[in-house]
Write a protein that holds these residues in place. Sequence first.
Motif, PDB file in Angstrom:
ATOM      1  N   ALA A  63       0.909  -1.207   0.077  1.00  0.00           N
ATOM      2  CA  ALA A  63       0.170  -0.028   0.078  1.00  0.00           C
ATOM      3  C   ALA A  63       0.937   1.397   0.241  1.00  0.00           C
ATOM      4  CB  ALA A  63      -0.921  -0.010   1.092  1.00  0.00           C
ATOM      5  N   GLY A  64       2.173   1.059   0.011  1.00  0.00           N
ATOM      6  CA  GLY A  64       3.013   2.164   0.117  1.00  0.00           C
ATOM      7  C   GLY A  64       3.055   2.941   1.283  1.00  0.00           C
ATOM      8  N   LEU A  65       2.708   2.207   2.407  1.00  0.00           N
ATOM      9  CA  LEU A  65       2.685   3.092   3.764  1.00  0.00           C
ATOM     10  C   LEU A  65       4.043   2.731   4.514  1.00  0.00           C
ATOM     11  CD1 LEU A  65      -0.994   2.072   4.919  1.00  0.00           C
ATOM     12  CD2 LEU A  65      -0.091   4.275   4.172  1.00  0.00           C
ATOM     13  N   VAL A  66       4.603   1.624   4.281  1.00  0.00           N
ATOM     14  CA  VAL A  66       6.129   1.509   4.985  1.00  0.00           C
ATOM     15  C   VAL A  66       6.934   1.014   3.860  1.00  0.00           C
ATOM     16  CG1 VAL A  66       7.100  -0.338   6.617  1.00  0.00           C
ATOM     17  CG2 VAL A  66       4.701   0.586   7.055  1.00  0.00           C
ATOM     18  N   GLU A  67       7.719   2.050   3.692  1.00  0.00           N
ATOM     19  CA  GLU A  67       9.098   1.744   2.555  1.00  0.00           C
ATOM     20  C   GLU A  67       9.974   1.604   3.204  1.00  0.00           C
ATOM     21  OE1 GLU A  67       8.634   4.878  -0.234  1.00  0.00           O
ATOM     22  OE2 GLU A  67       6.750   3.732  -1.316  1.00  0.00           O
ATOM     23  N   SER A  68      10.117   1.998   4.507  1.00  0.00           N
ATOM     24  CA  SER A  68      11.509   1.684   5.503  1.00  0.00           C
ATOM     25  C   SER A  68      10.896   1.634   7.206  1.00  0.00           C
ATOM     26  CB  SER A  68      12.283   3.080   5.541  1.00  0.00           C
ATOM     27  OG  SER A  68      11.679   4.167   6.225  1.00  0.00           O
ATOM     28  N   LEU A  69      11.735   0.979   7.775  1.00  0.00           N
ATOM     29  CA  LEU A  69      11.303   0.694   9.308  1.00  0.00           C
ATOM     30  C   LEU A  69      10.952   1.827  10.095  1.00  0.00           C
ATOM     31  CD1 LEU A  69      11.366  -1.816  10.943  1.00  0.00           C
ATOM     32  CD2 LEU A  69      13.566  -1.086  11.948  1.00  0.00           C
ATOM     33  N   PRO A  70      11.425   3.009   9.913  1.00  0.00           N
ATOM     34  CA  PRO A  70      11.092   4.343  10.563  1.00  0.00           C
ATOM     35  C   PRO A  70       9.405   4.601  10.033  1.00  0.00           C
ATOM     36  CG  PRO A  70      13.105   4.568   9.965  1.00  0.00           C
ATOM     37  CD  PRO A  70      12.664   3.339   9.101  1.00  0.00           C
ATOM     38  N   ASP A  71       9.176   4.372   8.801  1.00  0.00           N
ATOM     39  CA  ASP A  71       7.735   4.627   8.456  1.00  0.00           C
ATOM     40  C   ASP A  71       6.477   4.158   9.382  1.00  0.00           C
ATOM     41  OD1 ASP A  71       8.704   5.910   6.346  1.00  0.00           O
ATOM     42  OD2 ASP A  71       8.007   4.383   4.949  1.00  0.00           O
ATOM     43  N   LEU A  72       6.984   2.867  10.120  1.00  0.00           N
ATOM     44  CA  LEU A  72       5.941   2.323  10.880  1.00  0.00           C
ATOM     45  C   LEU A  72       5.254   3.242  11.866  1.00  0.00           C
ATOM     46  CD1 LEU A  72       7.671  -0.920  11.926  1.00  0.00           C
ATOM     47  CD2 LEU A  72       5.815  -0.864  10.834  1.00  0.00           C
ATOM     48  N   TYR A  73       6.455   4.364  12.511  1.00  0.00           N
ATOM     49  CA  TYR A  73       5.903   5.433  13.074  1.00  0.00           C
ATOM     50  C   TYR A  73       5.328   6.793  12.893  1.00  0.00           C
ATOM     51  CZ  TYR A  73       8.320   2.215  16.475  1.00  0.00           C
ATOM     52  OH  TYR A  73       8.727   0.986  17.012  1.00  0.00           O
ATOM     53  N   ASP A  74       4.833   6.619  11.324  1.00  0.00           N
ATOM     54  CA  ASP A  74       4.225   7.460  10.674  1.00  0.00           C
ATOM     55  C   ASP A  74       2.734   7.068  10.571  1.00  0.00           C
ATOM     56  OD1 ASP A  74       6.524   9.384  10.781  1.00  0.00           O
ATOM     57  OD2 ASP A  74       6.998   8.732   8.682  1.00  0.00           O
ATOM     58  N   LEU A  75       2.608   5.930  10.900  1.00  0.00           N
ATOM     59  CA  LEU A  75       1.302   5.230  10.499  1.00  0.00           C
ATOM     60  C   LEU A  75       0.192   6.044  11.419  1.00  0.00           C
ATOM     61  CD1 LEU A  75       2.181   1.484  10.219  1.00  0.00           C
ATOM     62  CD2 LEU A  75       1.678   3.145   8.419  1.00  0.00           C
ATOM     63  N   THR A  76      -0.970   6.036  10.845  1.00  0.00           N
ATOM     64  CA  THR A  76      -2.048   6.889  11.738  1.00  0.00           C
ATOM     65  C   THR A  76      -3.322   5.704  11.545  1.00  0.00           C
ATOM     66  OG1 THR A  76      -3.174   7.629   9.653  1.00  0.00           O
ATOM     67  CG2 THR A  76      -1.600   8.875  11.340  1.00  0.00           C
TER      68      THR A  76
END
Length: 717
Positions: A499-512
């Motif tokens: 879905a393009g929501l996680v393209e790197s490990l830190p992206d997890l902490y941008d999720l809503t």
Amino acid sequence: MTSSSTRHADPEENPYVEEPPPEFEPVDELSPETAERQADLLRSAIREHDHRYYVEADPLVADATYDRLFDRLRELEAAFDLDAEDSPTRRVGGEPVDELETVEHVAPMRSIDSAKEPDAVREFDGRVRSGLRKEGLDPDDLRYVCEPKFDGLSVEVVYEEGEYARAATRGDGVEGDDVTEQVRTIRSVPGRLRGDPPARLAVRGEVYMPREAFETYNEELIDRGEEPFANPRNAAAGTLRQLDPSVVAERPLDVFFFDVLGWETSEEDGDSTRPDTHWGDLLAFDDFGLRRTDRVERVDGIDAAIDFRDRLGEDRDDLNYGIDGAVITVDDHAARDALGSTSRAPRWAFAYKFPPRTATTTVEGITVQVGRTGRLTPVAELDPVDVDGVTVSRATLHNPAEIEALGVNVGDRVRIYRAGDVIPYVPEIVEKRSEGTYAFPETCPVCDAPVERDGPLAFCTGGLGCPAQLERAVEHWARRDGLDVEGLGPERVETLREAGLVESLPDLYDLTVADLADLEGWGETSAENLIAELEASREPPLDRFLAGLGIPDVGSTTARALAAHFGDLDSIPDADEDELREVDDVGPTVAESIRTFLDREENRAAIAALRDRGVDPEPAEVTGGTALGDAPLDGLTFVFTGSLSVTRGEAQALVEAHGANATSSVSGNTDYLVAGEDPGRTKRDDAEAEDVPVLDEAAFADLLDEHGVGWPPAPDA
């Protein structure tokens, strides 16, 4: 014919048992009282039909008649609001759940010792007889019960006052996943027991997918363009862990019950007392309507038990379910109690397993998979071949060095071996039909980054920039021995990346929550739960943060040593190899792995981005070492290899908690090498060279027991 006193429905009193009427009167012409009475009769009749069909394999009515009775019951329950907790209609599946809860078993679900050689079975018999003599019992009275060792998924099923109450997977033997609604959908699991069961009965069973049903189901998956299951055991295990019970209900699972875990009577209710023998337990299963195998014998000596296993092996291919040996158990309960158990296994049971099966076939292609650490694993794509009733179409080739040693290439005729009757691999070429050896790729098949060789292994250098490594890195980050983030399994991680929501490990902490709630397979509740889990992981202990990064050769033990030595994260990234080697459990190889990981720009960037998003590891108390002083295992050093009944990290944590050291490599300072299933060759060779004793899991458990340490470790131990 089964006695009417133990039937779910008496045909003389219930018109829907032996000769159901061809038609029903319209529902709107029934009074509520008549509808309720008819529904009760239908439930009883359907339970009887389920028992006759699934347990006794002797149906009373045609399938079409059964379907008509079932549809009528559903119609009545809907029209008159007659829902009942134990109704057969509940088998179609309840509401989906967000995750499987953990429940404690009524009694430990232990594993049993096993071997493939008859001499080991006779040694077991000798230990049993010696143990009985020590307890003042006559070994001449010894009898064994012999049964198939099923190759499925072990479950605990609990009945209270004869009603189905709950079910759980084996898990770690003490606790398991709550699969009550999933198991409820299996038609051979009675919703209500027959006869006169005790007030509370906990039984152990094996859930499996029949071979014929497995083949049919796999064909349906292929027709739908979906990935088929590798074997019936995987199909059963994967199905039972589905979060949606209605999905489980659609799949052809079955069960055999084979042991009693708990039998509690109630004197005021006049409940039946438990038999004195295991054989009596199995006969009671018949009275209660619990399905068991008819391939069971009670014998007088170990030679007869060995003969049972050999005869069972001859019939193995004709059975509609997978088995991998025979289980031999002491029959008398008093004798069992006298013999007792180790922390891992009972002393009164033994599994005499079959040797692994092999077959020959042709290599049609070779693909390369990318693991979490970037390790590349070659896989042989095979002309499908039957190995012990399982269609094998893929087999591991381990690594580039293994390919070179075999000289294998596409087109060669090879032997397939199923290690432990589960994992197929290629031990040899039977006929060389190709020219040369397969040329291992020089770039990653997923991200096209250069491939580096490290001894016999090969690695993608793409790091967290490689999509394959990213997915596995996220899964590793979320593991229990990492940051313990529930709700991030492989399927969900793949969904997030696609879905393009996680393209790197830190992206997890941008999720809503809004990002997640609209994804397929998610909902508001599961989205909120995951966000809450991620928020709770923003201040992890330093050792968990380091373990979660997935640095090659750095597991939870080494991560704890690094945290104890350096104290905070800022001190680690720029430490050179000499400084790293000052840490307990860090030798030259591990120091090089850490330094290589931290020198890669994408990895340093990921760590910085995690900290920018508020993931701030808690500093650790600097101890300069990991010794725990005077403790039961003080002074001992263990090395672990292979697969144990728990993770190696849990085993290491247990011995360290009791004063021992757990290191990653064998040296002259090592006291014991603990070798599980499929142990590494290097560590075993090192142990032989250093004259270090090698313990299997059973011997390891006995050693711990001698020091007053229990095995397996309790959850969170």
